[in-house]
Design a protein around this motif. Structure first.
Motif: not given
Length: 263
Positions: A7-18, A84-92, A29-32
């Motif tokens: 139930d964490r909230v993540a934002l992942v960029t460059g995420a359409s592939m690769g 309502g929140r942002l916990d994890v940012l993955v910049t790519n 898969t971990e529940g985010a």
């Protein structure tokens, strides 16, 4: 191991592939719940739908160009608006074109900096207020092993990506007391479309087969093979998790032993 991402909230960029897609899928898969971004809405929506079906998590596709400050800010705002929140940012972001010193003028360097450095800076600055409110956050910047050992023929990448390490290392000292941990993950040769493209370009340039280029790559990898996107995503998920609660300011290479440096 429970990574504490349910139930964490993540934002992942460059995420359409690769690599970006692999990371988004691993976090889900971990529940985010995950907001995924790329410039191509068609491929992005397809990836989001597939990840949602496989994981049962809510995956929201948001197209945008992360080299543009206003689009980075809008992307973070959309994430917070949805969850309502942002916990994890993955910049790519995708790497710049290959080439050497005679192949580019100053404009190409500026473009590389906008995509590969400024995207990480802009997204992170936009995300910090939400993370500070919750006194918990993870920023994971995806770069390349070129930040530790320059790669022949990738001058623009070798120039732009090390700035991300300087940025992340410096802010990690400022943000740790707020519960926000910032790290870099540096992939070596991972089996993605980007690596396939580089292999094809090198094969054409040298007049040899794709297989010969791959053999040359793997000859320098102690593990004896190119990595899988899922293996890389495991490392990112760990750094994004509760389990990495005392790790910040670190650059983790995921390269099968390719880099020879001690640090």
């Amino acid at each position: 191991m429970d990574l504490g991402l349910k139930d964490r909230v993540a934002l992942v960029t460059g995420a359409s592939m690769g690599l970006g897609r692999a990371v988004a899928e691993r976090l889900a898969t971990e529940g985010a719940h995950v907001v995924v971004n790329s410039r191509s809405i068609g491929a992005l929506t397809a990836a989001a739908d597939e990840i949602a079906r496989e994981t049962g998590r809510r995956i929201v596709p948001v197209a945008g160009d992360v080299s543009r400050q206003e689009e980075c800010e809008a992307l973070v705002e959309r994430t917070i608006g949805e969850f309502g929140r942002l916990d994890v940012l993955v910049t790519n972001a995708g790497g710049p074109p290959p080439g050497g010193v005679d192949d580019f003028g100053p404009a190409a360097y500026r473009d590389a900096l906008e995509v590969n450095l400024m995207s990480a800076v802009q997204l992170t600055l936009a995300a910090l207020p939400a993370m500070r409110r919750n006194r918990w956050g993870r920023v994971v910047a995806i770069t390349s092993v070129s930040v530790k050992q320059p790669i022949d023929g990738l001058l623009l990448s070798n120039t732009a990506r090390p700035g991300v390490v300087g940025f992340i290392k410096t802010i990690s000292r400022d943000l740790a007391a707020d519960g926000i941990l910032c790290n870099v993950v540096a992939p070596g040769y991972i089996h993605t479309a980007r690596v396939e493209s580089l292999v094809a370009e090198q094969a054409d340039a040298r007049g040899i087969s794709r297989e010969e280029i791959l053999d040359g790559m793997t000859a320098n990898i102690p593990a004896g093979r190119i990595g899988r996107p899922a293996e890389f995503a495991n490392a990112v998920a760990f750094l994004a998790s509760e389990a990495a609660s005392y790790i910040t300011g670190h650059t983790l290479q995921v390269d099968g032993g390719l880099v020879k440096g001690l640090l």
